[in-house]
Design an enzyme around this catalytic site. Structure first.
Site, short mmCIF file in Angstrom:
data_model
loop_
_atom_site.label_atom_id
_atom_site.label_comp_id
_atom_site.label_asym_id
_atom_site.label_seq_id
_atom_site.Cartn_x
_atom_site.Cartn_y
_atom_site.Cartn_z
N ASP A 71 95.39 -18.96 108.38
CA ASP A 71 95.81 -17.72 108.57
C ASP A 71 97.18 -17.16 108.02
O ASP A 71 97.80 -17.76 107.12
CB ASP A 71 96.08 -17.79 110.39
CG ASP A 71 95.68 -16.71 111.04
OD1 ASP A 71 95.24 -15.68 110.51
OD2 ASP A 71 95.90 -16.49 112.29
N ASP B 213 81.15 -13.20 67.90
CA ASP B 213 81.06 -11.95 68.46
C ASP B 213 82.52 -11.74 68.42
O ASP B 213 83.56 -12.56 68.35
CB ASP B 213 80.85 -12.04 69.85
CG ASP B 213 81.05 -10.98 70.64
OD1 ASP B 213 80.82 -9.83 70.32
OD2 ASP B 213 81.70 -10.99 71.73
#
Ligand code: GDG
Length: 794
Positions: A201, A567
């Protein structure tokens, strides 16, 4: 130590169990039994299963619960303390979890520590320890600032959309951080690596991250019992970033409904920029799962008590029950409407009373025949906001009772107090209609309790669409709490609903609510926590640990000729909003130069970029270039050549479609390459970008089929390109006739997956990021790619 128990080799011929890195020997007696010839196969498997369960139980890690309050209420009478277990929903659901799993419950004791002598604190701690509870002791000032202040005067109104009630007090925020730290420290003192911690909570939003910093090897779950607001509301808070960062310390975040979950994801995307895919948030080095777990009630307890109350003879009944019976005896056609809430501005009490007044005005035939029983449980009575609400309710009730009351008729029976459980059940089971009208409510358990208590299956539920519970109550009458005429109509419909229809609706509701009770809710959450553990472990399994790195470097060094495919965007450099801003920096130049200087290395930059850009940025390097996902190749010292003959005559057909998406989606633009067109949406508003990307893909699918084109989905880009060519094909063509004995390929998005899949199995393929991949290894970020490359150079 990782205490995960793995039954890797589990057969009676290899009687060993793997526990971490240690093998656990089966007891010799058991081995003999298992190997005895006369034992049939089923029996053998049964014995093995039992043994497995036993070992698992013995070695199981603990689950600890953390909530603002402990599940035990402590009362002080002079020097004497009495301890009573709480009976609320959370305590009931959690008790089974933390006791079965041998954990502790950590929470505030409920008594300000400055009211206590040290020996009294010790006395409380001792008693709580017996109950497997650990108290976090808080002073009156801490409670005032952290609980009354930040929790109830900042987060509560904000998360319930009552922004006008927020108190922006920096002292509250300071105290909230300090007290959350206290809770986290207590957890760290109690938990061990491998344990699971379930935090509850809004009072403890920072605790997950605070625990993770000190105990990285635990699994953390967090459940929010109130709504999570839309980003537009959440962003109002000055400390919004800190709050979600705190929550993201958890591995699993639970919400009552999917709406709260998606609001949370939206804030994560917008405030922290993390990628969210389905219900996974990809942080740099972890995955966080979000999911909806609608909290249930202890259904059997409510049903059982309702049956017990129903069976009682008149003398055994409570005073309240006798009064209710008398009321029905006096006028059998009278009806009762029930509402029960804590006194809170979120519960929509004034609008409910006004709607009841409207109902009596519009349907005068119900005056004298319908009574609203309103139980309002006192809460925060000393706070100004709540005092005002209380006076408003008092005034409204007075007005209506004054206006419509008769000698023998009171339209509203108003109780401002809390009642014992038995009375609550009597109310639930005696009232014909439950009227629950919050303007915002995380779930609302009262609605579920009413349903569970209707043992004869009559009764009608009228529920606000603003309560989380409404999502589960399709058979109830659902209303907008701000629409008083609509509520009045709903009451009219409820009071006139034929018994058969009531039973039909109630039976379906009961079936659903009884299946997903509080125990199921708790166990589903724990099950999901286990799934997250597996997910994290799968990720870690491909991680390049120090040991793996050493091995890879050894293989690399031993090779005579190496092909290195790298890449560019997302691998060698991070993403930038403007693709032209992603130029190589000094460090990258140095890494590439060092790699090129070793004659055994053959470095290839393999990218989706266009030729000109890569040539501009990397042309001076001794590297091969493959661009546009494999369309073009420029071998070292050579000219640009096309890997396969392609044409671009399809572009005029596709371009107008992409342009229409640019026009409709601010922040997006088109990039044109020789043989592809790219729609970039990184700068678009995140959800709109994703939405439009999906629409665009849909539209493109029908067009590409006829033109041998392919749609590629990169990182925040949709690219349309000539079909049949990709990084995998290009890398293989490049390698054709080359003598290499070591291949390394590194890439981050799914266009690189072609490369990972096509390259020989012996290749060292490395994915940047946490997503699923065909690569053999994963690293977290561009930074870790650079570290890996540096280790190859050294
Ligand atoms: C928060 C969220 C979410 C009420 N009066 C009496 C009494 N009660 C009990 C009810 C029920 C509970 O209190 C109230 O629960 P709700 O869910 O309706 O509301 P919140 O207290 O605001 O709870 C909420 C919940 O957390 C769980 O996640 O559903 O949305 O705001 O159980 O029975 N019990 C007794 N006497 C009373 O007079 N004994």
């Amino acid at each position: 130590m990782n205490r995960e128990l793995r039954f890797l080799k589990f057969s009676y011929s290899a009687p060993k169990l793997l526990f971490s890195s240690d093998l656990i020997e089966m007891p010799p007696g058991l081995t003999n039994i298992l190997q005895a010839d006369m034992l049939n196969e089923n029996r053998r498997l049964f014995i093995l299963k039992e043994f497995k369960i036993k070992i698992k139980k013995d070695l199981m890690n603990k689950i600890h619960i953390v909530s603002n309050r402990l599940p035990i209420s402590i009362k002080q009478d002079d020097d004497h303390f009495s301890f009573t277990p709480s009976v609320g929903g959370l305590a009931t659901g959690m008790r089974s979890i933390y006791k079965d799993f041998g954990g502790q419950w950590i929470g505030w004791s409920g008594i300000p520590s400055d009211d206590l002598e040290p020996q009294q604190i010790a006395q409380i701690d001792e008693k709580l320890t017996d109950e497997r509870c650990q108290a976090v002791h808080l002073s009156a000032e801490e409670i005032n600032l952290y609980y009354e202040g930040f929790s109830n005067d900042v987060i509560w109104p904000l998360f319930h959309y009552f922004t006008q009630h927020i108190e922006y007090n920096p002292d509250y925020w300071e105290a909230y951080q300090a007290v959350n730290r206290k809770f986290a420290d207590k957890v760290v003192a109690v938990a061990n690596p491998g344990d699971t911690i379930w935090v509850h909570d809004y009072q403890l939003l920072l605790v997950p991250q605070m625990i993770r910093e000190k105990l990285p090897d635990v699994t953390i779950g967090f459940f929010l019992h109130i709504p999570f607001p839309s980003f537009e509301v959440f962003r109002i808070l000055p400390w919004r970033k800190e709050l979600i960062e705190g929550m993201l310390g958890a591995d699993l975040l639970g919400f009552h409904t999917y709406d709260y979950e998606r609001h949370f994801f939206s804030s994560v995307r917008r405030l922290l920029g993390y990628e969210v895919s389905f219900n996974q948030i990809h942080l740099e080095n972890r995955i966080v799962l979000g999911d909806a777990f609608p909290m249930g009630i202890d259904y059997a307890k409510f049903k059982g008590k309702a049956s017990e109350v129903f069976r009682k003879s008149l003398p055994e009944k409570s005073e309240l029950h006798k009064e209710l019976e008398k009321y029905f005896l006096m006028a059998p056609d009278r009806k009762l409407i029930l509402s029960i809430d804590r006194l809170d501005y979120t519960k929509g009490i004034p609008n409910r009373i006004r709607a009841f007044e409207y109902f009596l005005e519009k349907y005068p035939e119900y005056r004298n025949r319908v009574t609203l029983i309103m139980l309002v449980v006192p809460s925060r009575a000393e706070v100004e906001q709540y005092k005002l609400l209380k006076s408003e309710i008092d005034e409204l009730v007075g007005r209506i009772n004054g206006r419509f009351g008769r000698i023998n008729y009171t339209p509203i029976w108003y109780f401002y107090r809390s009642l014992p459980f038995e009375n609550l059940i009597e109310l639930y089971s005696s009232c014909d209609v439950a009227l629950v009208t919050p303007v915002r409510d995380g779930m609302n358990l009262v609605a579920k309790e009413y349903i569970a208590s209707r043992i004869n299956q009559t009764g009608v539920m009228v529920i606000s669409e603003m309560a989380g519970v409404a999502k589960e109550l399709g058979e109830a009458i659902i209303i907008n709490p701000n629409n008083e005429p609509e509520i009045a109509e709903a009451l009219h419909q409820a009071l006139n609903m034929p018994l058969e229809e009531q039973r039909e609706r109630m039976a379906t509701l009961q079936q659903r609510i009884s299946r997903y009770d509080v125990f199921k809710w708790a166990s589903e959450f724990v099950e999901s926590l286990k799934k997250v553990q597996t997910l994290q472990q799968n990720f870690l399994a491909k991680n390049i640990t120090a040991g793996v790195r050493k091995e890879l470097v050894k293989r690399f060094k031993a090779a005579r000729k190496r092909a290195i495919f790298l890449d560019y965007d997302g691998t060698l450099v991070g993403f930038k909003n403007d693709p032209q801003a992603a130029k190589p920096d000094q460090e990258l130049h140095e890494i590439l130069t060092a790699l090129e200087n070793d004659p055994k290395n053959m470095v290839t930059i393999i990218s989706g970029r266009d030729r000109d850009t890569l040539e501009n940025w990397l042309g001076d390097h001794q590297v091969n270039l493959i661009t546009e996902h494999g369309v073009w190749l420029r071998r070292l010292g050579g000219d640009w050549e096309m890997i396969e003959n392609l044409n671009a005559n399809w572009k005029p057909l596709i371009r107008p479609l992409l342009e229409s998406y640019v026009d409709r989606t601010p922040g997006t633009f088109i990039e044109e390459k020789n043989y592809s067109l790219v729609w970039h949406f990184r700068k678009a508003e995140p959800e709109q970008g994703e939405l439009r990307a999906n629409e665009l893909k849909d539209e493109l699918h029908t067009m590409v089929a006829n033109h041998n084109l392919e749609i590629m989905e990169g990182n925040k880009v949709i690219e349309v390109k000539a079909g049949g060519i990709n990084k995998g094909v290009a890398a293989l063509r490049f390698l054709n006739n080359q003598q290499v004995d070591n291949i390394i390929a590194i890439g981050d998005d799914w266009t690189d997956e072609y490369m990972f899949r096509e390259l020989p199995e012996s290749a060292i393929t490395v994915k940047v990021g946490l997503k699923n991949t065909a690569a053999a290894y994963k690293v977290e970020s561009v930074k870790s790619v650079r570290t890996l490359l540096k280790s190859l150079i050294d």
